[in-house]
Design a protein around this motif. Structure first.
Motif, PDB file in Angstrom:
ATOM      1  N   TYR A  89       0.851  -1.195   0.000  1.00  0.00           N
ATOM      2  CA  TYR A  89       0.000   0.000   0.000  1.00  0.00           C
ATOM      3  C   TYR A  89       0.882   1.239   0.000  1.00  0.00           C
ATOM      4  O   TYR A  89       1.946   1.245   0.625  1.00  0.00           O
ATOM      5  CB  TYR A  89      -0.897   0.019   1.248  1.00  0.00           C
ATOM      6  CG  TYR A  89      -2.008  -1.011   1.226  1.00  0.00           C
ATOM      7  CD1 TYR A  89      -3.108  -0.872   0.386  1.00  0.00           C
ATOM      8  CD2 TYR A  89      -1.964  -2.116   2.070  1.00  0.00           C
ATOM      9  CE1 TYR A  89      -4.128  -1.808   0.383  1.00  0.00           C
ATOM     10  CE2 TYR A  89      -2.981  -3.055   2.071  1.00  0.00           C
ATOM     11  CZ  TYR A  89      -4.063  -2.894   1.228  1.00  0.00           C
ATOM     12  OH  TYR A  89      -5.064  -3.814   1.233  1.00  0.00           O
ATOM     13  N   ASN A  90       0.463   2.273  -0.671  1.00  0.00           N
ATOM     14  CA  ASN A  90       1.170   3.553  -0.724  1.00  0.00           C
ATOM     15  C   ASN A  90       2.648   3.393  -1.028  1.00  0.00           C
ATOM     16  O   ASN A  90       3.498   3.881  -0.282  1.00  0.00           O
ATOM     17  CB  ASN A  90       1.012   4.300   0.615  1.00  0.00           C
ATOM     18  CG  ASN A  90      -0.417   4.352   1.066  1.00  0.00           C
ATOM     19  OD1 ASN A  90      -1.315   4.653   0.280  1.00  0.00           O
ATOM     20  ND2 ASN A  90      -0.655   4.017   2.321  1.00  0.00           N
ATOM     21  N   THR A 104       3.182   0.386   3.196  1.00  0.00           N
ATOM     22  CA  THR A 104       2.970  -0.849   3.958  1.00  0.00           C
ATOM     23  C   THR A 104       3.088  -2.046   3.033  1.00  0.00           C
ATOM     24  O   THR A 104       2.260  -2.238   2.144  1.00  0.00           O
ATOM     25  CB  THR A 104       1.545  -0.872   4.577  1.00  0.00           C
ATOM     26  OG1 THR A 104       1.226   0.416   5.072  1.00  0.00           O
ATOM     27  CG2 THR A 104       1.450  -1.908   5.677  1.00  0.00           C
ATOM     28  N   VAL A 131       2.392  -5.654   2.445  1.00  0.00           N
ATOM     29  CA  VAL A 131       1.515  -6.638   3.073  1.00  0.00           C
ATOM     30  C   VAL A 131       1.813  -8.042   2.546  1.00  0.00           C
ATOM     31  O   VAL A 131       1.947  -8.987   3.320  1.00  0.00           O
ATOM     32  CB  VAL A 131       0.031  -6.289   2.847  1.00  0.00           C
ATOM     33  CG1 VAL A 131      -0.868  -7.294   3.547  1.00  0.00           C
ATOM     34  CG2 VAL A 131      -0.264  -4.885   3.362  1.00  0.00           C
ATOM     35  N   SER A 160      -4.148 -12.870  13.054  1.00  0.00           N
ATOM     36  CA  SER A 160      -4.291 -11.665  13.862  1.00  0.00           C
ATOM     37  C   SER A 160      -4.672 -10.469  12.983  1.00  0.00           C
ATOM     38  O   SER A 160      -4.550 -10.525  11.761  1.00  0.00           O
ATOM     39  CB  SER A 160      -2.981 -11.382  14.593  1.00  0.00           C
ATOM     40  OG  SER A 160      -1.907 -11.538  13.697  1.00  0.00           O
ATOM     41  N   ASN A 161      -5.118  -9.400  13.626  1.00  0.00           N
ATOM     42  CA  ASN A 161      -5.488  -8.195  12.895  1.00  0.00           C
ATOM     43  C   ASN A 161      -4.291  -7.661  12.123  1.00  0.00           C
ATOM     44  O   ASN A 161      -3.177  -7.662  12.640  1.00  0.00           O
ATOM     45  CB  ASN A 161      -5.972  -7.115  13.864  1.00  0.00           C
ATOM     46  CG  ASN A 161      -7.368  -7.420  14.351  1.00  0.00           C
ATOM     47  OD1 ASN A 161      -8.179  -7.974  13.613  1.00  0.00           O
ATOM     48  ND2 ASN A 161      -7.647  -7.088  15.599  1.00  0.00           N
ATOM     49  N   GLY A 162      -4.511  -7.231  10.923  1.00  0.00           N
ATOM     50  CA  GLY A 162      -3.443  -6.641  10.120  1.00  0.00           C
ATOM     51  C   GLY A 162      -2.529  -7.662   9.470  1.00  0.00           C
ATOM     52  O   GLY A 162      -1.511  -7.301   8.889  1.00  0.00           O
ATOM     53  N   SER A 163      -2.895  -8.949   9.537  1.00  0.00           N
ATOM     54  CA  SER A 163      -2.015  -9.955   8.946  1.00  0.00           C
ATOM     55  C   SER A 163      -2.215 -10.063   7.437  1.00  0.00           C
ATOM     56  O   SER A 163      -1.463 -10.763   6.765  1.00  0.00           O
ATOM     57  CB  SER A 163      -2.230 -11.311   9.617  1.00  0.00           C
ATOM     58  OG  SER A 163      -3.571 -11.708   9.503  1.00  0.00           O
ATOM     59  N   GLY A 164      -3.231  -9.390   6.892  1.00  0.00           N
ATOM     60  CA  GLY A 164      -3.374  -9.341   5.439  1.00  0.00           C
ATOM     61  C   GLY A 164      -4.539 -10.151   4.886  1.00  0.00           C
ATOM     62  O   GLY A 164      -4.645 -10.335   3.675  1.00  0.00           O
ATOM     63  N   LYS A 165      -5.430 -10.614   5.754  1.00  0.00           N
ATOM     64  CA  LYS A 165      -6.545 -11.450   5.285  1.00  0.00           C
ATOM     65  C   LYS A 165      -7.475 -10.685   4.340  1.00  0.00           C
ATOM     66  O   LYS A 165      -7.783 -11.146   3.236  1.00  0.00           O
ATOM     67  CB  LYS A 165      -7.343 -11.993   6.494  1.00  0.00           C
ATOM     68  CG  LYS A 165      -6.498 -12.741   7.496  1.00  0.00           C
ATOM     69  CD  LYS A 165      -7.293 -13.201   8.695  1.00  0.00           C
ATOM     70  CE  LYS A 165      -7.950 -12.110   9.505  1.00  0.00           C
ATOM     71  NZ  LYS A 165      -7.066 -11.218  10.269  1.00  0.00           N
ATOM     72  N   THR A 166      -7.913  -9.522   4.800  1.00  0.00           N
ATOM     73  CA  THR A 166      -8.826  -8.739   3.964  1.00  0.00           C
ATOM     74  C   THR A 166      -8.147  -8.320   2.665  1.00  0.00           C
ATOM     75  O   THR A 166      -8.770  -8.300   1.603  1.00  0.00           O
ATOM     76  CB  THR A 166      -9.328  -7.499   4.742  1.00  0.00           C
ATOM     77  OG1 THR A 166     -10.037  -7.951   5.894  1.00  0.00           O
ATOM     78  CG2 THR A 166     -10.248  -6.643   3.898  1.00  0.00           C
ATOM     79  N   THR A 167      -6.865  -7.998   2.752  1.00  0.00           N
ATOM     80  CA  THR A 167      -6.117  -7.627   1.539  1.00  0.00           C
ATOM     81  C   THR A 167      -6.210  -8.734   0.496  1.00  0.00           C
ATOM     82  O   THR A 167      -6.474  -8.471  -0.687  1.00  0.00           O
ATOM     83  CB  THR A 167      -4.643  -7.361   1.895  1.00  0.00           C
ATOM     84  OG1 THR A 167      -4.580  -6.295   2.844  1.00  0.00           O
ATOM     85  CG2 THR A 167      -3.837  -7.002   0.659  1.00  0.00           C
TER      86      THR A 167
END
Ligand SMILES: Nc1ncnc2c1ncn2[C@@H]1O[C@H](COP(=O)(O)OP(=O)(O)O)[C@@H](O)[C@H]1O
Ligand SMILES: [Mg+2]
Lengths: 257, 301
Positions: free
Chosen positions: A11-12, A19, A21, A40-47
């Motif tokens: 990202y960016n 970031t 990912v 965990s949160n921020g581990s890249g699942k949604t990405t």
């Protein structure tokens, strides 16, 4: 079959808030497999789910669905083959439309939305038959606005809507997380029923470890954009919630938080 | 005494006539603001666009009825371009409208060949208010009836359209754009279509107003957005509780009510050049007093 090949996502890029990912991430999901994903949160699942659905695009790498390269295909074109239910219960239905209208529009997915009547009353009974077994009484509320339904009811409706047409892939991103425990159980049961009956290839992200071990044929634990754990077959059958908790703690200690 | 009564009657008739013409403008705003959730400022340019096109066409002897669909199409084209600017070039919704509005100011002058106002004076020039249909009705009410027929026809067609798959998609797009994509439809195209429809209605309103006032004035458009939006909001708040009325009906009522307020303010003795000030002030007053109700409406929508 879904295939992600050597995916890179930053990202960016080049900015202060860059970031990274995913780096050289690959994943293959055979046709009909039901995969549960934790991490965990921020581990890249949604990405990853966003990459599959075309909400965002990879910096490098290829994505195939059913043997077809969809890497550059826009989100709305992919949606013809992909159904998605979000954590946000607002995203799956249109609040200013009745249940009947929502279902009618979903029923037409993949076809032209032209100048023919939006609601075909003749299909009402069919819709009611779809809703009746779910036990929420939605079949008696056909003319109620979706916006006045509870989060759980809307999520059930969203689930029915996105699996109405034939799809090749079902994407579920913590779709029970915003619901109370009872409704959450109801939705996960419904999910399992639909996925099994239709044999849809499914990726389900969840924070509920019990759901992760009780449903699906394969379990993936994510950590920092990589599959830290990927179990199927016997290993998958023998894993329990405590094993997953152990692994989580282990990872947390390793990464110092 | 009969004199006062006569004046009052005349006034309420002209309020009705112009309020109804503005109702089409309000319907356009209803589409962009309420249905699509898009604050579209191009309307300040598309309203006079409809007037300019009509004035020029009528001067060339074109059938005045034909001016209605032509104006609609011109407005729709402009709205479509606003949509393209927003969707394809990713310019914010407000800025896209402002760009279009600014460009249209010149476009309207180009259409009128540089003159800031045009008049359709000569009786030889046809207007829908002097044509064969007008002859059918008693002369006193013929204008009002013709306007009523036009507005009713547009409203009915519009209501029908909103029941089609395409129309429903517009509603979905404003409320939940993600769902449009999920249904495998290009939400960008839906927005462009909605903006085309909205500005088509606005230009249609401009066309009628031009034929009604026998003139086009390049400055007429200023405040269109405010007039239309005020009408939409008045209709939706004042008639909030009336469940059996369609939104489009409420908007039409809203337009007549708002225009009546403006007319009353003008008749309290303020000179005509206070018009835009009154338009803005009335809208502001309404926003201040109705803030609570407005919030309720937003939550319902
Ligand atoms: N649109 C975005 N812009 C910048 N960074 C983002 C964006 N979306 C996600 N991220 C970052 O990418 C990382 C992975 O996020 P995400 O995929 O949402 O994780 P998860 O779903 O596993 O919680 C996080 O560090 C997050 O802050
Ligand atoms: Mg997430």
């Amino acid at each position: 079959m879904l295939k992600l090949e050597n995916i890179y996502k930053t990202y960016n890029p080049g900015l202060i808030n860059e970031t990274k990912v995913l780096e050289d991430f690959s994943l293959t999901v055979p046709k009909g497999q039901f995969v549960t994903v934790i991490g965990s949160n921020g581990s890249g699942k949604t990405t990853i789910l966003n990459l599959i659905c075309g909400t965002i695009f990879p910096n490098r790498g290829k994505i195939y669905l059913g043997g077809k390269d969809i890497t550059a295909m826009t989100e709305y074109r992919r949606a013809k083959h992909i159904g998605r239910v979000f954590q946000d219960t607002q995203k799956g239905t249109s609040p200013n439309m009745t249940i009947l209208e929502n279902l009618s529009l979903a029923d037409n997915k993949g076809r032209f939305y032209g100048l023919t009547p939006g609601v075909n009353r003749k299909r009402t009974n069919y819709y009611k038959e779809l809703l009746a077994p779910l036990g929420l009484g939605l079949e008696d509320k056909m003319n109620v606005l979706a916006g006045s339904l509870s989060g759980g009811q809307r999520q059930v409706l969203a689930m029915v809507m996105c699996t109405m047409a034939d799809i090749d892939l079902l994407i579920l991103d913590e779709h029970t997380a915003a619901l109370d425990p009872k409704t959450s159980e109801l939705i996960i049961e419904l999910t399992n029923k639909i996925v099994r009956e239709k044999g849809i290839t499914t990726l389900m992200v969840t924070h509920n470890l019990r759901h992760a071990v009780s449903y699906g044929d394969r379990l993936i634990m994510f950590h920092r954009g990589a599959a830290e754990m990927d179990l199927s077959g016997e290993a998958r059958a023998n894993v329990d919630v405590d094993d997953l908790l152990d692994r989580f703690n282990h990872i947390s200690i390793e990464s110092g938080n | 005494m009969p004199n006062i009564l006569n004046t009052a009657l005349n006034m309420s008739q002209s309020v009705l006539e112009q309020g109804l013409i503005y109702a089409l403008l309000a319907l356009g705003l209803y589409v962009s603001y309420s249905v699509l959730n898009f604050p579209d400022l191009s309307v300040d340019g598309t309203f006079p666009l409809g007037s300019a096109v009509t004035a020029v066409l009528i001067a060339r002897g074109v059938n005045p009825w034909l001016c209605l669909p032509i104006s609609f199409l011109c407005g729709a084209a402009a709205g479509m371009i606003t949509g393209v600017i927003h969707v394809k070039f990713r310019v914010t919704n407000l800025l896209s409208g402002i760009l279009m509005m600014t460009a249209l100011y010149s476009v309207n002058l180009i259409i009128s060949n540089g003159s800031s106002s045009l008049f359709i004076m000569s009786p030889a020039m046809g207007k829908i208010f002097t044509g064969r249909l007008a002859g059918v009705f008693p002369p006193v009410v013929s204008k009002l009836l013709i306007i009523l027929i036009c507005v009713a026809a547009v409203k009915l067609l519009f209501d029908l359209f909103m029941k089609t798959k395409c129309g429903m998609m517009l509603m979905v797009c404003g409320a939940n754009e993600q769902m449009v994509k999920s249904l495998s439809v290009d939400s960008g195209k839906i927005k462009m279509l909605g903006l085309a429809l909205a500005n088509g209605l606005v230009a249609l309103s401009g066309c009628l107003m031009c034929q009604y006032k026998y003139s086009f004035n390049v400055g007429d458009g200023t405040g269109s957005m405010v007039i239309g939006l005020a009408s939409v909001i008045i209709g939706m708040t004042v008639l909030h509780k009336v469940k059996f009325l369609k939104n489009t009906t409420k908007v039409i009522f809203g337009s007549v009510i708002y225009y009546a307020c403006i007319k009353i303010a003008l008749n309290l003795g303020l000179p005509p050049h206070f018009l835009k000030l009154i338009i803005a002030a009335l809208f502001l007053l309404m926003l201040i007093f109705n803030n609570k109700i407005l919030k309720g409406v937003k939550e319902d929508a």
